[in-house]
Design an enzyme around this catalytic site. Structure first.
Site, mmCIF file in Angstrom:
data_model
loop_
_atom_site.group_PDB
_atom_site.id
_atom_site.type_symbol
_atom_site.label_atom_id
_atom_site.label_comp_id
_atom_site.label_asym_id
_atom_site.label_seq_id
_atom_site.Cartn_x
_atom_site.Cartn_y
_atom_site.Cartn_z
ATOM 1 N N ASN A 257 40.171 40.278 41.558
ATOM 2 C CA ASN A 257 41.229 39.347 41.754
ATOM 3 C C ASN A 257 41.427 38.475 40.340
ATOM 4 O OD1 ASN A 257 43.093 37.169 42.218
ATOM 5 N ND2 ASN A 257 41.672 36.037 43.971
ATOM 6 N N SER B 266 32.060 33.449 43.163
ATOM 7 C CA SER B 266 31.054 33.710 42.110
ATOM 8 C C SER B 266 30.187 34.871 41.831
ATOM 9 C CB SER B 266 30.078 32.199 42.007
ATOM 10 O OG SER B 266 30.941 31.262 41.792
ATOM 11 N N HIS C 48 44.090 33.179 50.474
ATOM 12 C CA HIS C 48 43.026 32.922 49.560
ATOM 13 C C HIS C 48 42.994 31.311 49.491
ATOM 14 C CE1 HIS C 48 40.854 32.197 46.063
ATOM 15 N NE2 HIS C 48 40.510 33.373 45.841
ATOM 16 N N GLU D 77 42.806 29.326 47.227
ATOM 17 C CA GLU D 77 43.710 28.494 46.285
ATOM 18 C C GLU D 77 44.903 28.342 46.637
ATOM 19 O OE1 GLU D 77 42.589 31.115 42.898
ATOM 20 O OE2 GLU D 77 40.642 30.088 42.711
ATOM 21 N N GLY E 44 34.762 30.095 41.921
ATOM 22 C CA GLY E 44 34.897 29.445 40.309
ATOM 23 C C GLY E 44 33.754 28.528 40.070
ATOM 24 N N LYS F 222 43.724 36.677 39.431
ATOM 25 C CA LYS F 222 44.383 35.180 39.623
ATOM 26 C C LYS F 222 45.669 35.399 38.461
ATOM 27 C CE LYS F 222 40.228 33.541 41.783
ATOM 28 N NZ LYS F 222 39.351 32.394 41.860
ATOM 29 N N GLU G 49 35.021 33.787 51.833
ATOM 30 C CA GLU G 49 34.964 33.278 50.457
ATOM 31 C C GLU G 49 34.680 31.616 50.694
ATOM 32 O OE1 GLU G 49 36.937 35.690 47.379
ATOM 33 O OE2 GLU G 49 38.457 34.244 48.038
HETATM 34 P P1 PGA Z 1 35.320 33.748 41.679
HETATM 35 O O1 PGA Z 1 36.678 33.935 42.416
HETATM 36 O O2 PGA Z 1 34.638 34.900 41.591
HETATM 37 O O3 PGA Z 1 35.686 33.344 40.272
HETATM 38 O O4 PGA Z 1 34.217 32.752 42.309
HETATM 39 C C1 PGA Z 1 36.799 34.720 43.795
HETATM 40 C C2 PGA Z 1 37.811 34.673 44.382
HETATM 41 O O5 PGA Z 1 38.748 33.428 44.124
HETATM 42 O O6 PGA Z 1 38.546 35.615 44.932
#
Ligand code: PGA
Length: 254
Positions: free
Chosen positions: A10, A216, A98, A100, A176, A12, A170
Site C-alpha cells: 500500500n 508496521s 483503511h 486513514e 506507521g 498510499k 490493521e
Molecule cells: P505501515 O502501514 O506498514 O506503514 O504501518 C500499513 C497500512 O497502512 O496499510
C-alpha cells in the site's frame, strides 16, 4: 485453512509514474528470477500510477490493486473513481476502509459497506481493513470494535461472496508507528474474525478466509509474524516503498 499468503504493498500517497514503473520492473524481475508461486503479490499504487504499473506487470503473477473506490457506477462525483474504471486499469483488488480513510476522510462503516458490496458486484476483490484504535486497545475492547466493523461492513454480503474478500487486520496503533502487533496478538484477533465469519455464514467460511495483518510490517518483524499459520499475509505501508525491503518481506512469507 488457506495456505497461500498474500503480500500487498500500500503505497498510499507516494510515488509518481516513473518511480512506480521502476518499482514494478524490479518486483517483476524478482518474481520471474525466483519463480514466486507460493505467495500472491499485490501492488496498490496511487490512482495516477495504476495504468503505468499495469502495463509493466500485465501477464505476470503480480496483481494490481487500488487504494479506494466509489460505490456508484458513474455520474457527478467530482474526484471519485468507480469500480469499472479500476478494472479498466487492470485492477483485481481494492483496499476498502483503511483506517486513514476512516480517520482523515470520515468514512463510516455504512459507507464502507456500500463500497464492499459494489466491488463484489463488479468482480473486484475487496481488501477490507478493520482494526482498533490505541484507546480501544488500551480499553480492551478490540473484539467488540472488530465485531461491529465486521457486522456493519459486511452487511448483505452473502456467504458465497465472503470467499472473495480479503480481511486486513490493521490495529490503528500499529500503522506507521513502528510498533507492530506480535504474531500472538494478531493471531488471537484473526481467530476471533474467523469465528465471527463462521457464525455469520453458518458455514466454515471463516476458516478458509484470507486474513492478512497490517501495521508496521518490516523485514525485521515479518518472519515472527509469519510464524503464525493464521496470518495469511501482510498489508505493507512504509516498508513497501523500498523494493529491497518489500522483497525481503515477501521472502519471509514463502
Ligand atoms: P505501515 O502501514 O506498514 O506503514 O504501518 C500499513 C497500512 O497502512 O496499510
Amino acid at each position: 485453512m488457506t495456505s497461500k499468503r498474500l503480500i500487498a504493498a500500500n503505497w498510499k500517497m507516494n510515488k509518481g509514474v516513473a518511480e512506480s514503473q521502476k518499482f514494478a520492473e524490479e518486483i517483476k524481475a524478482y518474481t520471474e528470477q525466483n519463480n514466486i508461486i507460493s505467495c500472491d503479490i499485490v501492488i496498490c499504487p496511487p490512482f495516477t500510477s495504476l495504468d503505468a504499473v499495469h502495463k509493466k506487470i500485465d501477464g505476470t503473477k503480480i496483481k494490481l490493486g487500488a487504494q479506494n473506490v466509489h460505490f456508484e457506477s458513474c455520474g457527478a462525483y467530482t474526484g471519485e473513481v468507480s469500480c469499472s474504471m479500476l478494472k479498466s486499469c487492470g485492477c483485481d483488488y481494492v483496499i476498502i476502509g483503511h483506517s486513514e480513510r476512516r480517520q482523515l476522510f470520515h468514512e463510516t462503516n455504512e459507507l464502507i459497506n456500500k463500497k464492499v458490496l459494489k466491488s463484489l458486484d463488479e468482480g473486484l476483490i475487496p481488501i477490507l481493513c478493520v482494526g482498533e484504535t490505541l484507546e480501544e486497545h488500551q480499553d480492551h475492547i478490540t473484539e467488540a470494535v472488530i465485531d461491529e466493523q465486521l457486522k456493519s461492513c459486511l452487511k448483505h454480503v452473502s456467504a458465497e461472496q465472503i470467499e472473495h474478500i480479503v480481511i486486513a487486520y490493521e490495529p490503528v496503533w500499529a500503522i506507521g508507528t513502528g510498533k507492530n502487533a506480535t504474531s500472538h496478538q494478531a493471531e488471537s484477533v484473526h481467530n476471533f474474525i474467523r469465528k465471527k465469519i463462521n457464525k455469520f455464514t453458518n458455514e466454515e467460511k471463516g476458516d478458509r478466509l484470507r486474513i492478512i495483518y497490517g501495521g508496521s510490517v518490516k523485514p525485521s518483524n515479518a518472519k515472527e509474524l509469519f510464524s503464525s499459520q493464521s496470518i495469511n499475509g501482510a498489508l505493507v505501508g512504509g516498508a513497501s516503498l523500498d523494493e529491497k525491503s518489500f522483497i525481503e518481506i515477501i521472502n519471509s512469507a514463502l
